[in-house]
Design a protein around this motif. Sequence first.
Motif, PDB file in Angstrom:
ATOM      1  N   TYR A   1       0.786  -1.236   0.000  1.00  0.00           N
ATOM      2  CA  TYR A   1       0.000   0.000   0.000  1.00  0.00           C
ATOM      3  C   TYR A   1       0.822   1.292   0.000  1.00  0.00           C
ATOM      4  CZ  TYR A   1      -3.759  -3.207   1.404  1.00  0.00           C
ATOM      5  OH  TYR A   1      -4.658  -4.232   1.470  1.00  0.00           O
TER       6      TYR A   1
ATOM      7  N   ILE B   1       3.361   7.805   0.669  1.00  0.00           N
ATOM      8  CA  ILE B   1       2.228   7.893  -0.236  1.00  0.00           C
ATOM      9  C   ILE B   1       1.972   9.364  -0.563  1.00  0.00           C
ATOM     10  CG2 ILE B   1       0.510   7.941   1.625  1.00  0.00           C
ATOM     11  CD1 ILE B   1      -1.204   6.123  -0.295  1.00  0.00           C
TER      12      ILE B   1
ATOM     13  N   MET C   1      -0.437  11.901  -1.104  1.00  0.00           N
ATOM     14  CA  MET C   1      -1.796  12.427  -0.938  1.00  0.00           C
ATOM     15  C   MET C   1      -1.795  13.323   0.288  1.00  0.00           C
ATOM     16  SD  MET C   1      -3.968   9.152   0.582  1.00  0.00           S
ATOM     17  CE  MET C   1      -3.836   8.210  -0.930  1.00  0.00           C
TER      18      MET C   1
ATOM     19  N   GLU D   1      -6.340  12.707   3.883  1.00  0.00           N
ATOM     20  CA  GLU D   1      -6.716  11.572   3.040  1.00  0.00           C
ATOM     21  C   GLU D   1      -5.866  10.355   3.368  1.00  0.00           C
ATOM     22  OE1 GLU D   1      -6.836  12.387  -1.116  1.00  0.00           O
ATOM     23  OE2 GLU D   1      -7.809  14.336  -0.847  1.00  0.00           O
ATOM     24  N   ALA D   2      -4.580  10.594   3.647  1.00  0.00           N
ATOM     25  CA  ALA D   2      -3.690   9.482   3.992  1.00  0.00           C
ATOM     26  C   ALA D   2      -4.145   8.792   5.273  1.00  0.00           C
ATOM     27  CB  ALA D   2      -2.263   9.983   4.136  1.00  0.00           C
TER      28      ALA D   2
ATOM     29  N   LYS E   1      -7.271   8.605   6.382  1.00  0.00           N
ATOM     30  CA  LYS E   1      -8.455   7.814   6.034  1.00  0.00           C
ATOM     31  C   LYS E   1      -8.058   6.541   5.295  1.00  0.00           C
ATOM     32  CE  LYS E   1     -11.555  11.815   5.663  1.00  0.00           C
ATOM     33  NZ  LYS E   1     -12.358  12.652   4.721  1.00  0.00           N
ATOM     34  N   TYR E   2      -7.084   6.649   4.415  1.00  0.00           N
ATOM     35  CA  TYR E   2      -6.594   5.486   3.663  1.00  0.00           C
ATOM     36  C   TYR E   2      -5.965   4.470   4.608  1.00  0.00           C
ATOM     37  CZ  TYR E   2      -3.881   2.984   0.056  1.00  0.00           C
ATOM     38  OH  TYR E   2      -3.345   2.026  -0.773  1.00  0.00           O
TER      39      TYR E   2
ATOM     40  N   GLN F   1      -8.653   2.726   6.494  1.00  0.00           N
ATOM     41  CA  GLN F   1      -9.343   1.798   5.597  1.00  0.00           C
ATOM     42  C   GLN F   1      -8.560   0.493   5.485  1.00  0.00           C
ATOM     43  OE1 GLN F   1     -10.208   3.406   1.665  1.00  0.00           O
ATOM     44  NE2 GLN F   1     -10.009   1.379   0.750  1.00  0.00           N
ATOM     45  N   ILE F   2      -7.248   0.609   5.367  1.00  0.00           N
ATOM     46  CA  ILE F   2      -6.391  -0.580   5.296  1.00  0.00           C
ATOM     47  C   ILE F   2      -6.482  -1.384   6.593  1.00  0.00           C
ATOM     48  CG2 ILE F   2      -3.988  -1.360   5.158  1.00  0.00           C
ATOM     49  CD1 ILE F   2      -3.529   1.177   3.373  1.00  0.00           C
TER      50      ILE F   2
END
Length: 342
Positions: A302, A316, A318, A322-323, A325-326, A329-330
Amino acid sequence: MQKQFHPVNEGLKALLNTPQSIVILSHVNADGDAIGSCLALYQYFLKKKHTVSVILPNDFPDFLKWMKGHEDIIQYKTQQEKAVPLLRGASLLVCADFNELDRLMGVKNHLSEITAKRFLIDHHLNPPVDYDYTYITDQTSSTAELVYRFIHDMNDMDLLDTAMAECIFTGIMTDTGCFSYNSSLPETYETVAHLLRTGIDKDRIFDLVYSNYSASRMRLMGYVLNEKMKVIPEWHLAYITLSKAELERYHFVPGDTEGFVNLPFSIKGIHVCGLLMERNEFIKVSLRSHGEFAVHSLCEKYFHGGGHKNAAGGEIAMPLEEAEKYFLQIMKEHEHELARLI
């Protein structure tokens, strides 16, 4: 754990028996393992009568600027006029503690111009690009320990002195969190025992690395613990996010967040920790775990990174919000694995 080890190539041995122009490279935001490995190799190759330079993409933490040779390190970001001719004139590039060329930042742009042989020494498997010579395994605590093994396999242990041993010990100590993870192999402690016999003072090294921070860094750590740490008990997870503005508020310098990712482990029941930190063009992600939860696979899948089973990192591109939230989510996708951690 997957086993993969490439002993010293006979062609590399032959190459190093004649004078070479060697450039040692390591990754952006170099840590203790990277600096310790580079400087141990720097001293070793000088003793072998080679012409040697160390080039890093950018600056490195002040608490590492005591090892022998640190003042000779060239920072590409501020010394391109010095770095580029050395790269173009090299006959051997030594890539230490990384295998992804993107981690070289601007240095990468010059590699197509260079005809030098390439030698990878690293404790991360499966390099995505080809090298002329490799010395890699994941059966070691750190690249610094692998440097020790390389010198041993070159039959040059008589060249190992106290200054080189200090660099190797620093790399091992910092990449294992003072032997709290990635340090369960007997060979690691056999290596450390030999380093101690060279006359290093491990207590002095510890103080130079871990008792050398600024008051601003201590205040940043307090802010992190009080305001930025988020705990999800049902997932045995805690994580921290830090924006550029927050770092600037506390006069951040490279190395100030060293160890922050491990702080939540002091909480009962926490077995996975994360740190998401905003940098200029990306979010730096650091993950740590206890037990069987493999964070290196998450970083590879990821976050364009990798590392050890229980200590890994990546990045990453972003915004920080947002990172986060990502990241959650993972973690949500792995909640059943997380819930089973004890």
